[in-house]
Design a protein around this motif. Structure first.
Motif, PDB file in Angstrom:
ATOM      1  N   VAL A 144       0.851  -1.191   0.000  1.00  0.00           N
ATOM      2  CA  VAL A 144       0.000   0.000   0.000  1.00  0.00           C
ATOM      3  C   VAL A 144       0.889   1.244   0.000  1.00  0.00           C
ATOM      4  O   VAL A 144       1.731   1.414   0.885  1.00  0.00           O
ATOM      5  N   ALA A 145       0.701   2.099  -0.997  1.00  0.00           N
ATOM      6  CA  ALA A 145       1.475   3.335  -1.107  1.00  0.00           C
ATOM      7  C   ALA A 145       0.556   4.533  -0.905  1.00  0.00           C
ATOM      8  O   ALA A 145      -0.590   4.534  -1.353  1.00  0.00           O
ATOM      9  N   VAL A 146       1.076   5.542  -0.220  1.00  0.00           N
ATOM     10  CA  VAL A 146       0.360   6.808  -0.048  1.00  0.00           C
ATOM     11  C   VAL A 146       1.198   7.896  -0.720  1.00  0.00           C
ATOM     12  O   VAL A 146       2.365   8.092  -0.379  1.00  0.00           O
ATOM     13  N   ILE A 147       0.588   8.584  -1.683  1.00  0.00           N
ATOM     14  CA  ILE A 147       1.288   9.592  -2.480  1.00  0.00           C
ATOM     15  C   ILE A 147       0.489  10.881  -2.475  1.00  0.00           C
ATOM     16  O   ILE A 147      -0.717  10.871  -2.750  1.00  0.00           O
ATOM     17  N   ASP A 148       1.145  11.988  -2.171  1.00  0.00           N
ATOM     18  CA  ASP A 148       0.526  13.312  -2.296  1.00  0.00           C
ATOM     19  C   ASP A 148       0.906  13.888  -3.657  1.00  0.00           C
ATOM     20  O   ASP A 148       2.090  13.970  -3.993  1.00  0.00           O
ATOM     21  N   VAL A 149      -0.095  14.290  -4.419  1.00  0.00           N
ATOM     22  CA  VAL A 149       0.129  14.834  -5.758  1.00  0.00           C
ATOM     23  C   VAL A 149      -0.272  16.301  -5.772  1.00  0.00           C
ATOM     24  O   VAL A 149      -1.414  16.650  -5.479  1.00  0.00           O
ATOM     25  N   GLU A 150       0.676  17.165  -6.074  1.00  0.00           N
ATOM     26  CA  GLU A 150       0.370  18.584  -6.260  1.00  0.00           C
ATOM     27  C   GLU A 150      -0.056  18.777  -7.718  1.00  0.00           C
ATOM     28  O   GLU A 150       0.688  18.449  -8.641  1.00  0.00           O
ATOM     29  N   THR A 151      -1.258  19.310  -7.906  1.00  0.00           N
ATOM     30  CA  THR A 151      -1.835  19.386  -9.239  1.00  0.00           C
ATOM     31  C   THR A 151      -2.603  20.680  -9.448  1.00  0.00           C
ATOM     32  O   THR A 151      -3.072  21.305  -8.486  1.00  0.00           O
ATOM     33  N   LYS A 152      -2.747  21.057 -10.707  1.00  0.00           N
ATOM     34  CA  LYS A 152      -3.551  22.221 -11.072  1.00  0.00           C
ATOM     35  C   LYS A 152      -5.004  21.840 -11.353  1.00  0.00           C
ATOM     36  O   LYS A 152      -5.834  22.724 -11.574  1.00  0.00           O
ATOM     37  N   THR A 153      -5.303  20.552 -11.368  1.00  0.00           N
ATOM     38  CA  THR A 153      -6.677  20.121 -11.627  1.00  0.00           C
ATOM     39  C   THR A 153      -7.336  19.749 -10.288  1.00  0.00           C
ATOM     40  O   THR A 153      -7.156  20.440  -9.301  1.00  0.00           O
ATOM     41  N   ASN A 154      -8.100  18.680 -10.249  1.00  0.00           N
ATOM     42  CA  ASN A 154      -8.745  18.253  -9.012  1.00  0.00           C
ATOM     43  C   ASN A 154      -8.827  16.734  -8.967  1.00  0.00           C
ATOM     44  O   ASN A 154      -8.440  16.047  -9.918  1.00  0.00           O
ATOM     45  N   ALA A 155      -9.338  16.197  -7.868  1.00  0.00           N
ATOM     46  CA  ALA A 155      -9.374  14.750  -7.685  1.00  0.00           C
ATOM     47  C   ALA A 155     -10.252  14.067  -8.730  1.00  0.00           C
ATOM     48  O   ALA A 155      -9.906  13.002  -9.251  1.00  0.00           O
ATOM     49  N   GLN A 156     -11.392  14.664  -9.050  1.00  0.00           N
ATOM     50  CA  GLN A 156     -12.308  14.079 -10.034  1.00  0.00           C
ATOM     51  C   GLN A 156     -11.629  13.933 -11.395  1.00  0.00           C
ATOM     52  O   GLN A 156     -11.647  12.867 -12.013  1.00  0.00           O
ATOM     53  N   SER A 157     -11.022  15.020 -11.860  1.00  0.00           N
ATOM     54  CA  SER A 157     -10.357  15.005 -13.165  1.00  0.00           C
ATOM     55  C   SER A 157      -9.193  14.022 -13.188  1.00  0.00           C
ATOM     56  O   SER A 157      -9.014  13.277 -14.152  1.00  0.00           O
ATOM     57  N   MET A 158      -8.428  13.995 -12.105  1.00  0.00           N
ATOM     58  CA  MET A 158      -7.287  13.084 -12.046  1.00  0.00           C
ATOM     59  C   MET A 158      -7.742  11.625 -12.044  1.00  0.00           C
ATOM     60  O   MET A 158      -7.154  10.768 -12.714  1.00  0.00           O
TER      61      MET A 158
END
Length: 388
Positions: A343-357
């Motif tokens: 199990v991996a936990v990753i924080d993603v900095e993004t210009k979009t949002n969770a739905q789009s990703m």
């Protein structure tokens, strides 16, 4: 020569972003196009994502001149971060001009005309309402351990003075709350006490259980500070209140504050309630300002989406991260928080949002495995990896 350059840049910033005393904000009208991916023929979600993309671009364009000027000045070691911070943009209103699906490319384009304000959003109720809508209308709940005088502290099934005033101040700004009375009657006492005691995971669990995306948790105390003020029967009563706002899906603290209030009153209990109300009003305003600033930055710039990926090995994890970084739209940076027992936990900095990703990840070809989206919230995606 450098002095001349500094003076020129200062004049540029002043002419573009200075607001005269008769105006509190500078409003710019921007026409811009946004793009959303069409997944499995779902044009409605594609439109939402394209609209969010367009709104973000509108804000970026409105403050773009300042960013470019700041970059130029920084090369000559003149720091202007403070100017940039105070000149954030936000959407006051917008109109959709057109929407055009291109099913061959699998995208939908939305063109909007937006009024972007360069200034302070805190007193613009219409803009705050639009911001809350863009964040998906998160529901709030509040749990404050309140003690007045010699009363015992601890969880109460009734709304306290501090909880009532916080809900009132947030509601005035357009925030939405769960049914607090019903929640408090059904909430498990031990969970509430754990959250009050500083357990952020317990607070987040309560939010998830009762349908709140943000939980405000804290404590308030009012006590007698002195008797016989100026030879009268009046008592001096001081109150202090501390609280933090926590995202239920990730456990992230998005705002925190402490405030004090004092009042003179004949009755310690009644005066204590009034002192707490006074402190609570100031605390609510501070929390609101921080949350608005946080959400404004997320919808107008970048946000952090947490991925919890289960059933993955180390080699596949590296491939997964590489594809996200290089092929998923809007991704700026990855921070792997942990990897334990598949199990991996990753924080993603993004210009979009969770739905789009999530939609993009579901469509990606990972060659040796596929991913299944098993959970989705405003700030978190739960993913299951299935080997091929």
């Amino acid at each position: 020569m450098k002095k001349l350059l500094y003076y020129s840049v200062f004049c540029l910033l002043s002419s573009v972003f200075w607001v005269s005393p008769s105006y509190s904000q500078q409003i710019t009208t921007i026409t811009v196009e946004g793009i959303g991916a069409v997944v499995k023929g779902d044009l409605a979600i594609a439109k939402d994502n394209a609209l969010n993309d367009a709104l973000r671009k509108a804000v970026e364009q409105a403050v773009g001149t300042l960013v470019q000027a700041q970059t130029l000045v920084d090369k000559y070691q003149l720091i202007s971060d403070e100017i940039y911070t105070k000149s954030q943009g936000y959407i006051k209103k917008y109109t959709i001009i057109s929407e055009r699906p291109d099913l061959n490319q699998g995208i939908l384009k939305v063109t909007i005309q937006a009024n972007v304000s360069i200034g302070d959003i805190r007193n613009d109720l219409n803009a705050i309402g639009l911001l809350i809508e863009r964040k998906g209308k998160p529901r709030m709940m509040v749990i404050i351990d309140e003690k007045i005088g010699g009363a015992e502290s601890g969880y109460s099934a009734n709304l306290s003075e501090s909880e009532t005033v916080i809900i009132q101040k947030f509601t005035e700004k357009g925030f939405n709350f769960v049914d607090e009375a019903t929640v408090k009657k059904n909430m498990k006492r031990n969970m509430a006490l754990q959250a009050i005691g500083g357990d952020d995971n317990a607070a987040a669990s309560i939010g998830l259980e009762y349908g709140a995306e943000v939980v405000i948790i804290g404590s308030a105390v009012a006590k007698l500070a002195g008797k016989g003020i100026a030879g009268t029967e009046m008592k001096s009563i001081h109150a202090s209140i501390t609280a933090r706002a926590i995202r239920a899906d990730t456990g992230e603290i998005i705002s925190s504050a402490s405030e004090k209030g004092a009042i003179a009153h004949l009755d310690e209990t009644a005066g204590g309630a009034l002192a707490i109300k006074k402190a609570g009003e100031k605390l609510a305003s501070s929390l609101i300002d921080q949350i608005i600033a946080k959400w404004s930055g997320e919808v107008g710039g970048q946000t952090t989406v947490q991925l919890t990926v289960s059933g993955i090995d180390f080699v596949s994890l590296n491939k997964f991260k590489t594809i996200i970084q290089s092929q998923v739209r809007g991704v700026l940076k990855l921070n792997q928080r942990s990897f334990t027992a598949g199990v991996a936990v990753i924080d993603v900095e993004t210009k979009t949002n969770a739905q789009s990703m999530a939609e993009e990840l579901a469509m990606k070809n990972f060659e040796t495995f596929k991913v299944e989206i098993i959970g989705l919230s405003s700030n978190k995606i739960d993913i299951k990896v299935i080997p091929l």
